[in-house]
Design a protein around this motif. Structure first.
Motif: not given
Length: 181
Positions: A88-103
């Motif tokens: 879940f930590d890995s999923i959370s980090k991946h999601s945060a990176k995707q969000s930053k990329m979109r931003g």
């Protein structure tokens, strides 16, 4: 750590409690982006886990439309390896990176849209003004200027088609972005 704590950690109940806690934490992290239907599906996943199903199986059966395959397989791998919290930590980090990329892509996209609008305005309003001035002079224009005037005429004569093409491309990219790939 006391002997009783060690024994509690080794029991299936402790594993299930850890899974439930991890599931609740993950659900809380993504809760703000979920629709009512998605929340209902997540609640069903939680009930399935409480009923004895594995988290990965419950997510696969109930949340296939909710989550990408990478999420489901990461949960499965974390559950099978006994490191669900890490998964879940890995999923959370991946999601945060995707969000930053979109931003990070929003500003360049905005600049591109403004540039396209400026070019269209130039082609439809400004260049025809100069075309009239050049026509009054009656002199032979250089090839690049003739090409620019030809492009301007094309834009003016087909502006609705051009706007339609941009709208279709924008809609298609939006729909493609919503598909799982």
């Amino acid at each position: 750590m006391s002997e009783q704590e060690k024994n509690n950690m080794e029991t299936p109940e402790a594993d299930t409690a850890a899974e439930n806690t991890a599931t609740e934490n993950a659900a809380e992290e993504v809760n703000f982006t979920l629709t009512a239907e998605q929340m209902a599906q997540l609640e069903q996943v939680a009930k399935d886990v409480e009923g004895g199903r594995s988290l990965a199986t419950a997510f696969t059966e109930r949340g296939r439309k909710l989550f990408p395959v990478t999420f489901l397989e990461t949960v499965r791998a974390g559950e099978e390896s006994g490191s669900l919290d890490t998964a879940f930590d890995s999923i959370s980090k991946h999601s945060a990176k995707q969000s930053k990329m979109r931003g990070a892509l929003i500003y360049p996209l905005f600049v591109l849209i403004v540039a396209i609008v400026v070019v269209i305005v130039l082609m439809v309003k400004v260049v025809p003004t100069f075309t009239a001035i050049f026509a009054e002079q009656g002199s032979e224009l250089p090839l690049p200027t003739q090409i620019l005037i030809g492009m301007s005429d094309f834009f003016r004569n087909n502006i609705m088609i051009i706007i339609g093409v941009f709208a279709v491309v924008g809609l298609a990219s939006k729909l493609y972005g919503n598909t799982e790939g």
